[in-house]
Design an enzyme around this catalytic site. Structure first.
Site, PDB file in Angstrom:
ATOM      1  N   TYR A 295       0.829  -1.205   0.000  1.00 22.73           N
ATOM      2  CA  TYR A 295       0.000   0.000   0.000  1.00 22.73           C
ATOM      3  C   TYR A 295       0.865   1.258   0.000  1.00 22.73           C
ATOM      4  O   TYR A 295       1.858   1.328   0.705  1.00 22.73           O
ATOM      5  CB  TYR A 295      -0.919   0.018   1.234  1.00 22.73           C
ATOM      6  CG  TYR A 295      -1.801  -1.200   1.381  1.00 22.73           C
ATOM      7  CD1 TYR A 295      -2.086  -2.013   0.291  1.00 22.73           C
ATOM      8  CD2 TYR A 295      -2.352  -1.526   2.604  1.00 22.73           C
ATOM      9  CE1 TYR A 295      -2.902  -3.125   0.425  1.00 22.73           C
ATOM     10  CE2 TYR A 295      -3.168  -2.640   2.749  1.00 22.73           C
ATOM     11  CZ  TYR A 295      -3.434  -3.435   1.658  1.00 22.73           C
ATOM     12  OH  TYR A 295      -4.233  -4.533   1.802  1.00 22.73           O
ATOM     13  N   GLU A 369     -20.249  -0.873  22.063  1.00 26.51           N
ATOM     14  CA  GLU A 369     -21.109  -0.721  20.876  1.00 26.51           C
ATOM     15  C   GLU A 369     -21.923   0.570  20.885  1.00 26.51           C
ATOM     16  O   GLU A 369     -22.420   0.982  19.833  1.00 26.51           O
ATOM     17  CB  GLU A 369     -22.041  -1.938  20.763  1.00 26.51           C
ATOM     18  CG  GLU A 369     -21.280  -3.211  20.413  1.00 26.51           C
ATOM     19  CD  GLU A 369     -22.140  -4.460  20.598  1.00 26.51           C
ATOM     20  OE1 GLU A 369     -22.948  -4.489  21.547  1.00 26.51           O
ATOM     21  OE2 GLU A 369     -21.998  -5.391  19.783  1.00 26.51           O
TER      22      GLU A 369
END
Ligand SMILES: [Zn+2]
Ligand SMILES: [Zn+2]
Length: 389
Positions: A295, A369
């Site tokens: 990358y 969450e």
């Protein structure tokens, strides 16, 4: 307002995250993940293109106006790590885990899609959802093939985000310019001539030569590169020999090279060949080097980053928006940013009170969450803002 809209989708966002968390799949093998995402997106009645680049999905929410298109990207792959979290939604694929939080990325983009789809009649422009495989793969990755298959066609801006345990929960990290490093890998064999461990004079010992090579490679960053510029050369794997009294024929190494400056990156392979070639020839050994370009440097667009910074300050408050440090990690979001202006953000998930303290790529990584709707809201408000520019 946007935050409340996103919070009203918390149940769906968390349900999807838990479902995905139970079925982690590694790069290019995200088949069930692909199906789960498709089922969820199909319910929205939006335009879907799948499969793209193997297991990827591209979907469009079309607004009313003829405005611009903003893309939101989520990576979808997991890691070969055995999960050690004792949670009701723990991984059912033994030996595999969403240990980099890509399950969170998918559900945050999904949450943003739910909110944006509700308001599509008011959108002056379009939203492109990009669910991309194989971010963790490291060399080819999933972003590049997605782009080659048209994921960015018609896209004006792109946003991506990574959950980040190095920042406190609820904090958002931004950075203009170079942010994540170029990540290249290499396979290096040092080739000598084997023989009896007691008769080194009859051999060319590749283990001793390897020790000189490894040592000398560290001198690139300390003696050849501007000390203010980050460069990492890591030999992460080395294998040679079978017994205490046998000198082997060859030593095999694998490693990674990280750079933050594309110009420096272009010099690294030649520097390594010069040093390895010099040392091996000095000791009558030889070598083979396979240098694999991975990358590129992830460079955030200054303009988009600035737009997002002030947008984020309004959304979450100035004190929770921080300039992030550069990281020598790699991220194939870099490829998108070579094509269209955009920015990659970090969403802090470190929460000592609740025990969310483990870093990504570990068997105990997890997050609160309750943070997921915030991630969705950041995407929604980013889209709304960028459509004005
Ligand atoms: Zn990762
Ligand atoms: Zn990741």
């Amino acid at each position: 307002m946007i935050l409340e809209q996103a919070r009203s989708k918390q149940k769906e966002i968390v349900e999807l995250r838990r479902l995905l968390h139970q079925y982690p799949e590694v790069a290019h093998r995200e088949f069930k993940t692909h199906r789960i995402l498709l089922e969820h997106l199909e319910r929205l009645g939006i335009e879907i293109r799948a499969p793209v680049a193997g297991t990827g999905i591209v979907a469009d929410i079309r607004g009313k106006g003829r405005g611009k298109t903003v893309a939101l990207r989520a990576d979808i792959d997991a890691l070969p790590i055995k999960e050690e979290n004792d949670v009701p939604y723990r991984s059912l694929n033994d030996g595999f885990m969403h240990a980099c939080g890509h399950d969170a990325h998918m559900s945050m983009v999904y949450g943003a899609a739910l909110v944006l789809n509700d308001m599509r009649d008011k959108l002056d422009g379009n939203v492109r959802l990009i669910f991309q495989p194989a971010e963790e793969e490291g060399t080819l990755g999933g972003a590049k093939p997605m782009i080659e298959e048209g994921a960015l066609e018609g896209v004006d801006y792109i946003l991506g985000m990574h959950v980040w345990p190095e920042l406190p929960e609820g904090t958002v990290g931004y950075r203009s310019g170079p942010f994540f490093a170029a990540a290249d890998t290499f396979h290096l064999d040092i080739i000598g001539k084997g023989g009896h461990g007691a008769k080194p004079d009859m051999t060319v010992d590749p283990i001793v030569v390897s020790s000189k090579v490894i040592d000398a490679l560290q001198l690139i960053s300390s003696r050849e590169i501007d000390p203010l510029e980050p460069v990492v050369v890591t030999v992460g794997s080395i294998h040679g020999g079978t017994a205490h009294n046998i000198i082997p024929d060859r030593v095999e190494m694998k490693g990674t090279v990280r750079t933050m400056n594309p110009k420096t990156r272009d010099t690294m392979e030649a520097r390594m060949r010069r040093i390895i070639g010099g040392i091996t020839s000095a000791f009558n050994a030889s070598y083979s080097l396979n240098y694999i370009y991975g990358y590129p440097v992830l460079v955030n667009d200054r303009n988009v980053t600035e737009i997002m910074r002030s947008n984020l300050e309004n959304l979450v408050g100035k004190e929770r928006v921080v300039e992030a440090r550069q990281t020598m990690g790699g991220e194939d979001f870099a490829y998108y940013l070579q094509k269209v202006p955009g920015t990659f953000l970090l969403l802090g998930v470190y929460n000592e009170k609740l025990g969310y303290v483990n870093s990504v790529h570990t068997s105990r990584f997890n997050l609160n969450e309750d943070i997921l709707p915030l991630g969705s809201a950041i995407f929604v408000s980013g889209v709304m803002e960028l459509l004005k520019h």
